[in-house]
Design a protein around this motif. Structure first.
Motif, PDB file in Angstrom:
ATOM      1  N   ARG A  93      29.859   0.865 -70.207  1.00  0.00           N
ATOM      2  CA  ARG A  93      28.345   0.357 -70.495  1.00  0.00           C
ATOM      3  C   ARG A  93      27.814  -0.105 -69.314  1.00  0.00           C
ATOM      4  O   ARG A  93      28.361  -0.723 -68.219  1.00  0.00           O
ATOM      5  CB  ARG A  93      28.291  -0.603 -71.661  1.00  0.00           C
ATOM      6  N   PRO A  94      26.283   0.055 -69.196  1.00  0.00           N
ATOM      7  CA  PRO A  94      25.765  -0.715 -67.964  1.00  0.00           C
ATOM      8  C   PRO A  94      26.164  -2.225 -67.996  1.00  0.00           C
ATOM      9  O   PRO A  94      26.077  -2.698 -68.778  1.00  0.00           O
ATOM     10  CB  PRO A  94      24.163  -0.550 -68.155  1.00  0.00           C
ATOM     11  N   GLY A  95      26.614  -2.639 -66.791  1.00  0.00           N
ATOM     12  CA  GLY A  95      27.079  -3.940 -66.618  1.00  0.00           C
ATOM     13  C   GLY A  95      28.558  -4.124 -67.021  1.00  0.00           C
ATOM     14  O   GLY A  95      29.067  -5.257 -66.685  1.00  0.00           O
ATOM     15  N   GLY A  96      28.942  -3.007 -67.346  1.00  0.00           N
ATOM     16  CA  GLY A  96      30.479  -3.284 -67.667  1.00  0.00           C
ATOM     17  C   GLY A  96      31.523  -2.976 -66.248  1.00  0.00           C
ATOM     18  O   GLY A  96      30.842  -2.539 -65.369  1.00  0.00           O
ATOM     19  N   LEU A  97      32.671  -3.217 -66.371  1.00  0.00           N
ATOM     20  CA  LEU A  97      33.371  -3.206 -65.033  1.00  0.00           C
ATOM     21  C   LEU A  97      34.443  -2.207 -65.223  1.00  0.00           C
ATOM     22  O   LEU A  97      35.172  -1.811 -66.112  1.00  0.00           O
ATOM     23  CB  LEU A  97      34.329  -4.356 -65.209  1.00  0.00           C
ATOM     24  N   VAL A  98      34.782  -1.719 -64.049  1.00  0.00           N
ATOM     25  CA  VAL A  98      35.797  -0.588 -63.716  1.00  0.00           C
ATOM     26  C   VAL A  98      36.729  -1.312 -62.546  1.00  0.00           C
ATOM     27  O   VAL A  98      36.285  -1.653 -61.645  1.00  0.00           O
ATOM     28  CB  VAL A  98      35.075   0.776 -63.391  1.00  0.00           C
ATOM     29  N   LEU A  99      38.028  -1.107 -63.025  1.00  0.00           N
ATOM     30  CA  LEU A  99      39.060  -1.767 -62.113  1.00  0.00           C
ATOM     31  C   LEU A  99      40.039  -0.782 -61.627  1.00  0.00           C
ATOM     32  O   LEU A  99      40.486   0.062 -62.742  1.00  0.00           O
ATOM     33  CB  LEU A  99      39.659  -2.872 -62.689  1.00  0.00           C
ATOM     34  N   ALA A 100      40.496  -0.711 -60.726  1.00  0.00           N
ATOM     35  CA  ALA A 100      41.553   0.159 -60.290  1.00  0.00           C
ATOM     36  C   ALA A 100      42.816  -0.447 -59.467  1.00  0.00           C
ATOM     37  O   ALA A 100      42.397  -0.923 -58.235  1.00  0.00           O
ATOM     38  CB  ALA A 100      41.094   1.419 -59.595  1.00  0.00           C
ATOM     39  N   ASP A 101      44.062  -0.456 -59.717  1.00  0.00           N
ATOM     40  CA  ASP A 101      44.968  -0.831 -59.156  1.00  0.00           C
ATOM     41  C   ASP A 101      45.624  -0.058 -58.048  1.00  0.00           C
ATOM     42  O   ASP A 101      45.743   1.208 -58.153  1.00  0.00           O
ATOM     43  CB  ASP A 101      46.136  -1.595 -60.113  1.00  0.00           C
ATOM     44  N   ASN A 102      46.247  -0.735 -56.916  1.00  0.00           N
ATOM     45  CA  ASN A 102      47.046  -0.109 -56.022  1.00  0.00           C
ATOM     46  C   ASN A 102      46.366   0.960 -54.977  1.00  0.00           C
ATOM     47  O   ASN A 102      46.717   2.284 -54.877  1.00  0.00           O
ATOM     48  CB  ASN A 102      48.279   1.167 -56.643  1.00  0.00           C
ATOM     49  N   VAL A 103      45.390   0.498 -54.638  1.00  0.00           N
ATOM     50  CA  VAL A 103      44.250   1.333 -53.821  1.00  0.00           C
ATOM     51  C   VAL A 103      44.347   1.141 -52.420  1.00  0.00           C
ATOM     52  O   VAL A 103      43.606   1.563 -51.704  1.00  0.00           O
ATOM     53  CB  VAL A 103      42.879   1.216 -54.329  1.00  0.00           C
ATOM     54  N   VAL A 104      45.372   0.332 -52.038  1.00  0.00           N
ATOM     55  CA  VAL A 104      45.723  -0.082 -50.632  1.00  0.00           C
ATOM     56  C   VAL A 104      46.761   0.548 -49.914  1.00  0.00           C
ATOM     57  O   VAL A 104      46.956   1.142 -48.699  1.00  0.00           O
ATOM     58  CB  VAL A 104      45.309  -1.560 -50.052  1.00  0.00           C
TER      59      VAL A 104
ATOM     60  N   LYS B 209      37.530 -12.173 -70.393  1.00  0.00           N
ATOM     61  CA  LYS B 209      36.809 -13.044 -71.159  1.00  0.00           C
ATOM     62  C   LYS B 209      35.337 -13.378 -70.506  1.00  0.00           C
ATOM     63  O   LYS B 209      34.326 -13.819 -71.183  1.00  0.00           O
ATOM     64  CB  LYS B 209      37.598 -14.456 -70.908  1.00  0.00           C
ATOM     65  N   LEU B 210      35.080 -13.246 -69.094  1.00  0.00           N
ATOM     66  CA  LEU B 210      34.126 -13.617 -68.362  1.00  0.00           C
ATOM     67  C   LEU B 210      32.799 -12.649 -69.066  1.00  0.00           C
ATOM     68  O   LEU B 210      31.740 -13.087 -68.902  1.00  0.00           O
ATOM     69  CB  LEU B 210      33.992 -13.636 -66.866  1.00  0.00           C
ATOM     70  N   ILE B 211      33.244 -11.553 -69.119  1.00  0.00           N
ATOM     71  CA  ILE B 211      32.144 -10.457 -69.582  1.00  0.00           C
ATOM     72  C   ILE B 211      31.972 -10.625 -71.021  1.00  0.00           C
ATOM     73  O   ILE B 211      31.553  -9.400 -71.641  1.00  0.00           O
ATOM     74  CB  ILE B 211      32.412  -9.106 -68.903  1.00  0.00           C
ATOM     75  N   ASN B 212      32.930 -11.152 -71.906  1.00  0.00           N
ATOM     76  CA  ASN B 212      32.847 -11.359 -73.234  1.00  0.00           C
ATOM     77  C   ASN B 212      33.310  -9.755 -73.865  1.00  0.00           C
ATOM     78  O   ASN B 212      32.499  -9.283 -74.523  1.00  0.00           O
ATOM     79  CB  ASN B 212      31.729 -11.646 -73.691  1.00  0.00           C
TER      80      ASN B 212
END
Ligand code: SAM
Length: 222
Positions: free
Chosen positions: A157-168, A54-57
């Motif tokens: 896209r530039p400004g877009g987000l990449v998330l990844a779970d379970n990295v610890v 939602k925050l980044i629409n």
């Protein structure tokens, strides 16, 4: 701190911020009924992904690792009617359960489950005209996280987000045991993420009902 306390605090947070939701409860039931692993994100993590979208629409979201569609539903609910979420899943069985859950959630018009190993389906996305994505959530096989990172950065896209779970991974990422390909994958992924020239990123260490783990979050530079 004990797991019991983590669970209590998660329940406290959920009682405040994640109202009971029969659709999502049914999704969790569907994984148990189909004898699938209970490895979906927690309710508050789902809400967090929803809020980020939602925050980044976000209008176009990509997910790697569908399971039964629990996180897909959270993120797809942040999309407008014209939005689209594509979720990549290796298992035909998981995809079938997810499609049924997405239909029950009324999101079948917005979400597509693509079956196959993500290393094979990801390179097809640009040719299919799916990219660029506003947000990508990596939550599939951990040993391939480093390879996924290279591929998804090109699709975001530039400004877009990449998330990844379970990295610890309960700290096993500090010094993976021999043969622990998941921890080794997460360790290589974190190093790659930290040094990637097109990303600014951090890893958030998390505790909760899912134990001790971490979520990586990165922004693609303009
Ligand atoms: N994101 C889901 C959620 O929170 O509701 C959980 C995903 S679960 C942790 C990981 C999923 O990735 C499983 O359904 C598994 O079958 C799938 N998977 C494993 N290897 C894969 C691969 N090579 N390509 C695509 N999906 C894969």
């Amino acid at each position: 701190m004990t797991q019991d306390l983590f669970n209590k605090v998660d329940h406290y947070i959920d009682s405040l911020f994640v109202p009971d939701d029969s659709i999502l409860t049914d999704v969790l039931d569907s994984t148990r009924n189909a004898d699938m692993p209970q490895i979906q994100v927690s309710a508050s993590q789902g809400k967090f992904l929803y809020l980020l979208a939602k925050l980044i629409n976000a209008k176009r979201i990509l997910e790697l690792g569908t399971l039964a569609g629990y996180s897909s539903i959270w993120m797809a609910r942040a999309l407008s009617a014209e939005g689209r979420l594509l979720t990549l899943e290796y298992s035909e069985k998981h995809a079938k359960v997810a499609r049924s859950n997405l239909q029950r959630a009324g999101l079948e018009d917005r979400v597509e489950v693509m079956v196959g190993p993500a290393l094979e389906t990801l390179p097809q996305l640009a040719a299919r005209g799916e990219a660029p994505f506003d947000m990508v959530f990596i939550d599939a096989d951990k040993n391939n996280y480093p390879a996924y990172l290279d591929l998804v950065v090109k699709l975001t896209r530039p400004g877009g987000l990449v998330l990844a779970d379970n990295v610890v991974r309960a700290g096993s990422v500090l010094a993976p045991d021999k043969g622990d390909t998941a921890a080794e994958g997460a360790r290589l992924f974190n190093e790659k993420l930290a040094n990637h020239p097109r990303l600014e990123a951090v890893v958030l260490q998390l505790v909760g009902e899912k134990g001790h783990d971490g979520l990586a979050i990165a922004r693609v530079k303009a």
